[in-house]
Design an enzyme around this catalytic site. Structure first.
Site, mmCIF file in Angstrom:
data_model
loop_
_atom_site.group_PDB
_atom_site.id
_atom_site.type_symbol
_atom_site.label_atom_id
_atom_site.label_comp_id
_atom_site.label_asym_id
_atom_site.label_seq_id
_atom_site.Cartn_x
_atom_site.Cartn_y
_atom_site.Cartn_z
ATOM 1 C CG ASP A 339 1.664 8.727 2.009
ATOM 2 O OD1 ASP A 339 1.658 7.593 2.521
ATOM 3 O OD2 ASP A 339 1.154 8.986 0.911
ATOM 4 C CG ASP A 546 -0.178 11.707 -2.351
ATOM 5 O OD1 ASP A 546 -0.998 11.219 -1.548
ATOM 6 O OD2 ASP A 546 0.434 11.032 -3.189
ATOM 7 C CG ASP A 550 -2.566 10.452 2.024
ATOM 8 O OD1 ASP A 550 -3.299 11.342 1.576
ATOM 9 O OD2 ASP A 550 -1.362 10.350 1.759
HETATM 10 P P1 ADP Z 1 1.770 4.874 -0.063
HETATM 11 O O1 ADP Z 1 1.525 4.626 1.384
HETATM 12 O O2 ADP Z 1 3.200 4.572 -0.426
HETATM 13 O O3 ADP Z 1 1.339 6.213 -0.531
HETATM 14 P P2 ADP Z 1 -0.652 3.505 -0.962
HETATM 15 O O4 ADP Z 1 -1.255 3.255 0.371
HETATM 16 O O5 ADP Z 1 -1.303 4.480 -1.834
HETATM 17 O O6 ADP Z 1 0.922 3.781 -0.871
HETATM 18 O O7 ADP Z 1 -0.565 2.112 -1.725
HETATM 19 C C1 ADP Z 1 0.095 1.020 -1.115
HETATM 20 C C2 ADP Z 1 0.494 -0.024 -2.105
HETATM 21 O O8 ADP Z 1 -0.661 -0.568 -2.703
HETATM 22 C C3 ADP Z 1 1.323 0.504 -3.241
HETATM 23 O O9 ADP Z 1 2.693 0.481 -2.930
HETATM 24 C C4 ADP Z 1 0.996 -0.492 -4.348
HETATM 25 O O10 ADP Z 1 1.787 -1.651 -4.214
HETATM 26 C C5 ADP Z 1 -0.436 -0.864 -4.070
HETATM 27 N N1 ADP Z 1 -1.361 -0.087 -4.868
HETATM 28 C C6 ADP Z 1 -2.170 0.902 -4.475
HETATM 29 N N2 ADP Z 1 -2.903 1.373 -5.470
HETATM 30 C C7 ADP Z 1 -2.528 0.685 -6.564
HETATM 31 C C8 ADP Z 1 -2.903 0.737 -7.935
HETATM 32 N N3 ADP Z 1 -3.801 1.583 -8.419
HETATM 33 N N4 ADP Z 1 -2.300 -0.151 -8.761
HETATM 34 C C9 ADP Z 1 -1.390 -1.016 -8.312
HETATM 35 N N5 ADP Z 1 -1.003 -1.093 -7.055
HETATM 36 C C10 ADP Z 1 -1.543 -0.254 -6.182
HETATM 37 MG MG MG Z 2 -0.175 7.624 -0.905
#
Ligand code: ADP
Ligand code: MG
Length: 652
Positions: A339, A546, A550
């Protein structure tokens, strides 16, 4: 040594001394010729049997009892049974000293084994030292008109929200937040990280860390059963229940192996007696030797011991493997899927720019921070941190987290959306992307249009776009090196998955050097990508995340590795391997330990089977005598155990 081990050692020494004296009396002709042994052959046999039964029973009574107990339960074919059969056989054919001698060797082997197992267990229980014995809570006293008083209680009796005093040198008994004092905490027992971390008011403390410098007061945020310590202990205690395939193989193996060996021994005796010119007792002797070597002790002991050692070695590095099967799986990993946020990058975003649209910048940050205040997503935590000042929770109504996209929150009675471009598209907001590189957090006000986020009201108006915040994350310092080490440890394919935008993904992927990356993924799409990888896999596929949104991917992978698990229950539960801190460098270490463990297991299986079969053949041919047989058996076992203990010395 434990009490029981000391007692066994004493028994072994006593029996050895008695046996030595008897040998002097009976075997050394200079002495034995002066002793009036009965002339009558039968009387002589009975006397010698009785004499040698003394050391035999001293050292082997429990084996004999154990064998009889098992026969009573219908499980006849195990090593105790083999030992009893072989030694009683030795008495029967007049090889008196052999019987106690063999039993003696056997017990030396058992003692050795129990010490080795104890050592491995200790390395795991060192970790269990994280267990606090008591907690000092501050409770209103009855006599002293409600003044707070220090009360020492069992950690399990402390309730959520109580204040606990932790003095220097003490362990933090329960998870909590510091309300008074500043100190350094050593989390070595939890994370394997030996540098203490400075903590002050408002910081989270995890149970099991040791307070190094000053007294602090913490307000507890979990009950003891839900605290980090309890979670880890549970995990470690259960880890040895989950058997690896090679361990199960041994169990199944001995189930048919022992009866097969007994049948072979009988056949050997019969063949020797009927088809050669050996006497009946000589034939029996050959059969017995065959029996004696055949004990699969070396395998039965050393294989689980190696896994035990591997799990212990890993846990000392802050890597918790939930079972031998996962250690085995980890050894076969050739694809690692990572991730991005919080795994390859720090997950601590800095605000680079604020681009408001018809409101002021402060107001934009204010709204974003309010909406994010209940989320534990790294993006959310960073925005709350950037906001800095107090957040007025009373303005906040219902909040909904839209995984992989952002947040919907009611603030001052109005609906707001805070999140990425995908979220803006979904709600139909008229937004625009930013020219700056980075993760863009857009903010919009008003009900969504044409989406399942709109409460089934079809709005006339599109949500009003209020602007965006540009945030950027940094790579973890060791990420690049960790990936290099992973490749060195034999991982062929490194893939990155992220919900973030293409631009950011491309940059991070290039900087750390992953082979392939996929951007703009929702949590469910991450599972799909992983499944695609699983389909064309050549080795095992591990996913490292983390645990924040996921968990489904963690569960789906052959091996789910959660990092930075301190405090993340979802991660601890969903993963097969848990890294207590968020150091990517531990992953190549884990793979190395796993590979080494498996290599040792294989060495032990091959080596002990080869020696066994060798001595069995020699025994059947009449070349090996009983002493060599037992010596071979115990020797192989000891070597296998020593080999198994090598796992402990895996360096990172
Ligand atoms: P990653 O795969 O990098 O761990 P996530 O799947 O958790 O990222 O989130 C993907 C995207 O969704 C983030 O890059 C962000 O743009 C948006 N996002 C997710 N959760 C939030 C939040 N609580 N506030 C703002 N944006 C969010
Ligand atoms: Mg994540």
């Amino acid at each position: 040594m434990t009490k029981k081990q000391k007692k066994n050692l004493k028994r072994i020494i006593t029996a050895a001394v008695v046996l030595g004296l008897l040998l002097l009396l009976t075997e050394v002709s200079a002495i034995s010729s002066h002793i009036p042994f009965p002339e009558n052959a039968i009387a002589r046999r009975i006397l010698l049997t009785l004499l040698f039964l003394v050391p035999y029973l001293i050292v082997g009574y429990d084996v004999v009892l154990g064998a009889f107990k098992k026969i009573g339960k219908g499980q006849i074919f195990d090593e105790e049974f083999l030992m009893m059969l072989a030694t009683i056989g030795a008495f029967a054919i007049g090889e008196y000293p052999e019987a106690p001698g063999v039993m003696l060797f056997y017990q030396v082997g058992e003692l050795f084994q129990s010490i080795a197992v104890g050592r491995s267990r200790k390395s795991i229980s060192d970790l269990m030292d994280i267990c606090p014995d008591s907690a000092t809570v501050l409770r209103p006293s009855e006599e002293n008109e409600g003044k707070l008083e220090e009360t020492e209680v069992d950690p399990s009796e402390v309730e959520i929200g109580e204040t606990v005093l932790v003095k220097p040198g003490e362990k933090v008994p329960i998870d909590g937040i510091i309300v008074e004092g500043t100190t350094a905490l050593n989390t070595a027992a939890l994370t394997g990280e030996s540098i203490p971390v400075d903590k002050t008011i408002g910081d989270k403390c995890f149970s099991g860390s040791i307070n190094m410098t000053h007294a602090i007061k913490i307000r507890t945020t979990a009950a003891y059963e839900d605290s980090t310590v309890a979670k880890i202990l549970e995990l470690v205690e259960n880890s040895t229940d989950k058997k690896a395939r090679s361990e199960n193989f041994i169990t199944r193996f001995s189930r048919f192996y022992t009866p097969a060996v007994v049948i072979c021994a009988v056949l050997i005796t019969l063949i020797c007696a009927l088809f050669t010119n050996l006497s009946v007792s000589q034939s029996l002797y050959r059969g017995l030797i065959f029996l004696m070597v055949s004990c699969p002790c070396a395998l039965v002991v050393s294989v689980p011991l190696s896994f035990f050692g591997g799990i212990g070695a890993a846990s000392r590095q802050g890597i918790l493997v939930k079972g031998s099967n996962f250690l085995e799986g980890l050894a076969g990993v050739d694809t690692i899927v990572l991730d991005k946020t919080g795994t390859i990058t720090e997950g601590r975003f800095a605000v680079d720019a604020v681009h408001p649209n018809e409101i002021d910048a402060d107001e934009l940050i204010d709204i974003a921070a309010l909406a994010e205040s209940r989320s534990n997503h790294p993006v959310a935590e960073s925005i709350v941190k950037a906001h800095g000042t107090h957040i007025d929770n009373s303005r906040l109504g219902e909040v909904e987290e839209i995984a992989g996209k952002g947040i919907r929150a009611i603030i001052d009675g109005e609906t707001y959306f805070v999140g990425n471009g995908a979220l803006m598209n979904e709600i139909g907001a008229d937004f625009h992307e930013c020219h700056l590189p980075g993760t863009i957090v857009h903010v919009a006000r008003g009900n969504a249009r044409n989406s399942n986020l709109c409460n089934n009201v079809t709005e006339e108006k599109a949500p009003e776009y209020l602007g965006h915040i540009v945030i950027n994350d940094v790579l973890k310092s060791g990420s690049k090196e960790a990936l290099t080490n992973l490749r060195r440890a034999g991982v062929k394919n490194v893939v990155m998955l992220t919900g973030d935008n293409e631009k950011v993904a491309e940059k991070v992927a290039g900087d750390v050097g992953v082979d392939t990356y996929f951007a703009g993924l929702l949590p469910a799409q991450k599972v799909e990508k992983l499944e695609a990888l699983l389909e064309k896999k050549t080795g095992n596929v591990a996913f490292v995340g983390d645990g924040i949104n996921d968990a489904p991917v963690l569960t789906r992978a052959d091996i789910g590795i959660a990092m930075g698990a301190l405090g993340s229950d979802a991660a601890i539960e969903a993963a097969d391997v848990v890294l207590m801190n968020d150091d990517l460098a531990k992953i190549p270490v884990a793979v190395k330990i796993a590979r080494k463990t498996l290599r040792i297991v294989k060495e032990n299986i091959t080596f002990s089977l080869a020696v066994k079969i060798g001595i069995m053949v020699l025994g059947a041919l009449g070349i090996a005598d009983m002493k060599l047989a037992v010596f071979g058996d115990v020797g192989v076992m000891i070597l296998a155990i020593l080999n198994a203990l090598r796992v402990h010395r895996t360096r990172s």
